[in-house]
Design a protein around this motif. Structure first.
Motif, mmCIF file in Angstrom:
data_model
loop_
_atom_site.group_PDB
_atom_site.id
_atom_site.type_symbol
_atom_site.label_atom_id
_atom_site.label_comp_id
_atom_site.label_asym_id
_atom_site.label_seq_id
_atom_site.Cartn_x
_atom_site.Cartn_y
_atom_site.Cartn_z
ATOM 1 N N PHE A 65 0.845 -1.191 0.000
ATOM 2 C CA PHE A 65 0.000 0.000 0.000
ATOM 3 C C PHE A 65 0.881 1.242 0.000
ATOM 4 N N PRO A 66 0.788 2.116 -1.003
ATOM 5 C CA PRO A 66 1.504 3.394 -0.943
ATOM 6 C C PRO A 66 0.744 4.359 -0.031
ATOM 7 N N GLY A 67 1.461 5.022 0.847
ATOM 8 C CA GLY A 67 0.815 5.951 1.772
ATOM 9 C C GLY A 67 1.849 6.765 2.510
ATOM 10 N N TRP A 68 1.478 7.197 3.724
ATOM 11 C CA TRP A 68 2.387 7.963 4.572
ATOM 12 C C TRP A 68 2.435 7.302 5.941
ATOM 13 N N GLY B 93 4.288 11.062 8.991
ATOM 14 C CA GLY B 93 4.571 12.288 8.259
ATOM 15 C C GLY B 93 5.492 12.164 7.082
ATOM 16 N N SER B 94 5.826 10.935 6.668
ATOM 17 C CA SER B 94 6.726 10.747 5.533
ATOM 18 C C SER B 94 6.119 9.761 4.546
ATOM 19 N N PRO B 95 6.280 10.000 3.239
ATOM 20 C CA PRO B 95 5.804 9.026 2.257
ATOM 21 C C PRO B 95 6.476 7.674 2.492
ATOM 22 N N ALA B 96 5.700 6.614 2.335
ATOM 23 C CA ALA B 96 6.236 5.279 2.621
ATOM 24 C C ALA B 96 5.426 4.230 1.882
ATOM 25 N N GLU B 97 6.035 3.071 1.711
ATOM 26 C CA GLU B 97 5.282 1.905 1.250
ATOM 27 C C GLU B 97 5.009 1.022 2.453
ATOM 28 N N LEU B 98 3.754 0.646 2.632
ATOM 29 C CA LEU B 98 3.322 -0.179 3.752
ATOM 30 C C LEU B 98 3.037 -1.574 3.221
ATOM 31 N N ARG B 99 3.702 -2.581 3.820
ATOM 32 C CA ARG B 99 3.637 -3.934 3.291
ATOM 33 C C ARG B 99 3.133 -4.877 4.369
ATOM 34 N N LEU B 100 1.990 -5.494 4.094
ATOM 35 C CA LEU B 100 1.356 -6.404 5.046
ATOM 36 C C LEU B 100 1.679 -7.849 4.670
ATOM 37 N N ILE C 76 2.148 4.893 15.750
ATOM 38 C CA ILE C 76 2.531 5.221 14.382
ATOM 39 C C ILE C 76 1.303 5.727 13.641
ATOM 40 N N ALA C 77 1.410 6.915 13.040
ATOM 41 C CA ALA C 77 0.294 7.513 12.303
ATOM 42 C C ALA C 77 0.425 7.156 10.826
ATOM 43 N N VAL C 78 -0.550 6.431 10.311
ATOM 44 C CA VAL C 78 -0.565 6.014 8.907
ATOM 45 C C VAL C 78 -1.718 6.720 8.204
ATOM 46 N N GLY C 79 -1.462 7.296 7.044
ATOM 47 C CA GLY C 79 -2.521 8.006 6.322
ATOM 48 C C GLY C 79 -2.209 8.149 4.853
ATOM 49 N N ARG C 80 -3.038 8.980 4.180
ATOM 50 C CA ARG C 80 -2.913 9.258 2.750
ATOM 51 C C ARG C 80 -2.930 7.974 1.912
ATOM 52 N N LEU C 81 -3.791 7.051 2.323
ATOM 53 C CA LEU C 81 -3.955 5.811 1.572
ATOM 54 C C LEU C 81 -5.034 5.931 0.505
ATOM 55 N N ARG D 119 -8.171 5.809 -1.648
ATOM 56 C CA ARG D 119 -9.298 4.873 -1.713
ATOM 57 C C ARG D 119 -8.997 3.526 -1.055
ATOM 58 N N ARG D 120 -7.749 3.287 -0.736
ATOM 59 C CA ARG D 120 -7.391 1.993 -0.151
ATOM 60 C C ARG D 120 -7.329 2.051 1.385
ATOM 61 N N THR D 121 -7.780 3.164 1.968
ATOM 62 C CA THR D 121 -7.730 3.285 3.425
ATOM 63 C C THR D 121 -8.515 2.159 4.095
ATOM 64 N N GLY D 122 -9.739 1.953 3.662
ATOM 65 C CA GLY D 122 -10.572 0.911 4.259
ATOM 66 C C GLY D 122 -10.005 -0.476 4.048
ATOM 67 N N GLU D 123 -9.458 -0.704 2.862
ATOM 68 C CA GLU D 123 -8.874 -2.014 2.566
ATOM 69 C C GLU D 123 -7.673 -2.290 3.475
ATOM 70 N N PHE D 124 -6.807 -1.266 3.617
ATOM 71 C CA PHE D 124 -5.636 -1.437 4.483
ATOM 72 C C PHE D 124 -6.059 -1.672 5.931
ATOM 73 N N LEU D 125 -6.997 -0.883 6.408
ATOM 74 C CA LEU D 125 -7.438 -1.001 7.798
ATOM 75 C C LEU D 125 -8.050 -2.371 8.062
ATOM 76 N N ASP D 126 -8.897 -2.829 7.157
ATOM 77 C CA ASP D 126 -9.530 -4.143 7.335
ATOM 78 C C ASP D 126 -8.494 -5.259 7.336
#
Length: 479
Positions: A104-107, A110-117, A161-166, A168-175
């Motif tokens: 998931f590309p996001g933040w 406070g920094s741009p990051a790739e989040l990998r589950l 850890i604050a994760v955001g700027r996902l 349309r994929r915010t809900g998918e990442f959270l779930d």
């Protein structure tokens, strides 16, 4: 293209015209004159664009590489470098988890990051700064703010850890994060129930809460649930040739027991991009859809998965009880039966898709030579040492670390988990230019801690007891 190579102290090392491209798994800058500069993607610790059409890369050794006048290739080069950097950073820093990651590309903070589950952990690879791995067993909670677009991940020992700027994929990442975190906190229940069939639901719940994936539980905590729990798990998890050494370790000090799943049975498909109906949530547990399941243990496992059971710690233990659990530990004994090479069950795909369907590799669960679940002991000795012993791997040495108390034992347990219990880098050379662990030891705090506290490695030979005694008799250095 124009480049400028700047030393850590700010001195200009080289500049000029040339070409830049991704080649051979690295960023290659070829000057019009002079030596070629090859930058491994994992050596890029920060990517910036300080000015329009200027790309500034900060390297692990402190040097900076500025690229400008890239023209139309700028976007493609950045995309290829960013993708390669994530994969190479995970490889170099031993951050990859079990299974294949959902990216998931996001933040993050406070920094741009790739989040990998992964199956067992969240890995965060920021555009700037150090990558971080968060095993689900150590995540205490997941929350959202009032907007629902900023996610807070509560990890002990640091601010959430604050994760955001996902987008349309915010809900998918959270779930997906909540599902995998919840599964990690209690997914050992089925596995433990197969090893402890006489334990009641409440007692089993208590044992599973202590034995989360990768997290060792104290012997006294397990025996407080019921006196025979610890002994039963030790008997189930220990290879015959390790019984004598295990009994010796149990008498050396305070003991913790843990289990860590190291193998994923999920096999990704290929040939086309993934299709997802936006009106339906992602399917996290893919059961097979085969019409024939074979005979013996693999066939029972196949049938169990098709009936809706999961894989790994969530496997179909109800289908044949202890058989799968012992197979995952590599201590099958009398439970071994049938064809060892289980079928690969395809998942459902649409008829018009030209793909190789994803599958479930059942043989990965019961390969005794490479157990899917590592069972390990941690023993804190009165001399101030922590002994790490794997009970069910045929070729695994005993590791000794300096350790003051139970809190430091927990820190070392977490460090081992962050490495995925891959211990080779702890004792191997990490100083020479030829060392594959040099960059890892320099940049991964967990490995640095383990190397700093490493006190010895004892092979399981005829002199194991004497060598271990010698290792734990040495006076530890300053804590």
């Amino acid at each position: 293209m124009h480049y400028r190579l700047i030393a850590d102290g700010g001195a200009l090392l080289d500049e000029g015209g040339g070409t830049a491209e991704m080649a051979g798994g690295a960023l290659v800058v070829t000057p019009e004159q002079g030596a070629v500069l090859r930058v491994a993607p994992g050596d890029v610790v920060e990517i910036q664009e300080p000015q329009p059409y200027v790309v500034l890369l900060t390297l692990a050794d402190g040097a900076r590489l500025e690229l400008s006048r890239l023209g139309a290739m700028r976007t493609q080069l950045l995309a290829e470098l960013s993708e390669a950097r994530v994969a190479d950073t995970e490889r170099v820093l031993l951050l990859d988890g079990v299974g294949s990651a959902e990216a998931f590309p996001g933040w993050a903070d406070g920094s741009p990051a790739e989040l990998r589950l992964y199956d067992d952990a969240l890995v965060i690879v920021p555009d700037a700064g150090l990558a971080e791995k968060l095993p689900y067993a150590f995540i205490k909670g997941v929350t959202t703010d009032s907007s629902g677009y900023t996610i807070g991940i509560d990890v002990p020992g640091r601010p959430p850890i604050a994760v955001g700027r996902l987008a349309r994929r915010t809900g998918e990442f959270l779930d997906l994060l909540r599902a995998r975190t919840a599964a990690a906190s209690g997914r050992t229940s089925h596995f433990l129930a197969a090893l402890l069939p006489g334990l009641g639901p409440v007692a089993l719940r208590s044992v599973a809460a202590q034995l989360r994936d990768g997290l060792a539980a104290p012997r006294e905590g397990l025996e407080a649930v019921e006196a025979g729990v610890f002994a039963a798990l030790i008997n189930a998890a220990t290879r015959p040739e390790r019984v004598a050494s295990t009994q010796h370790l149990l008498g050396l000090g305070r003991v913790w027991l843990g289990f860590k799943q190291t193998v994923s049975v999920r096999r990704e498909g290929s040939g086309a991009g993934p299709w997802r109906d936006s009106a339906r949530p992602p399917v996290l547990d893919h059961d097979g859809r085969a019409g024939y399941f074979g005979s013996g243990l693999p066939g029972m496992l196949a049938a169990g998965l098709v009936s809706g059971a999961g894989s790994g710690f969530d496997g179909p233990f109800d289908a044949y009880g202890p058989g799968l659990a012992y197979g995952m530990l590599g201590t099958m004994g009398g439970f071994q039966s049938g064809n060892a090479a289980g079928p690969h069950l395809p998942r459902s795909v649409f008829p018009h898709e030209s793909v190789t369907p994803a599958s479930t590799d059942h043989a990965a669960l019961t390969d005794a030579a490479d157990p899917a679940v590592l069972a390990f002991l941690l023993v804190l000795t009165p001399s101030g040492h922590l002994v790490h012993e794997v009970l069910n791997a045929a070729d695994h040495a005993t590791y000794v670390f300096t350790c003051r108390d139970a809190d430091q034992a927990a820190q070392l347990n977490r460090a081992l988990d962050l490495l995925g219990f891959r211990v080779e880098g702890i004792h191997a050379d990490a100083t020479s230019a030829a060392s594959q662990y040099r960059k890892t030891a320099e940049r991964l705090p967990a490995l640095r801690v383990l190397r700093e506290r490493f006190a010895g490695r004892v092979l399981h030979t005829d002199g194991w007891t004497e060598q271990l005694k010698l290792a734990i008799s040495r006076i530890p250095g300053p804590a």
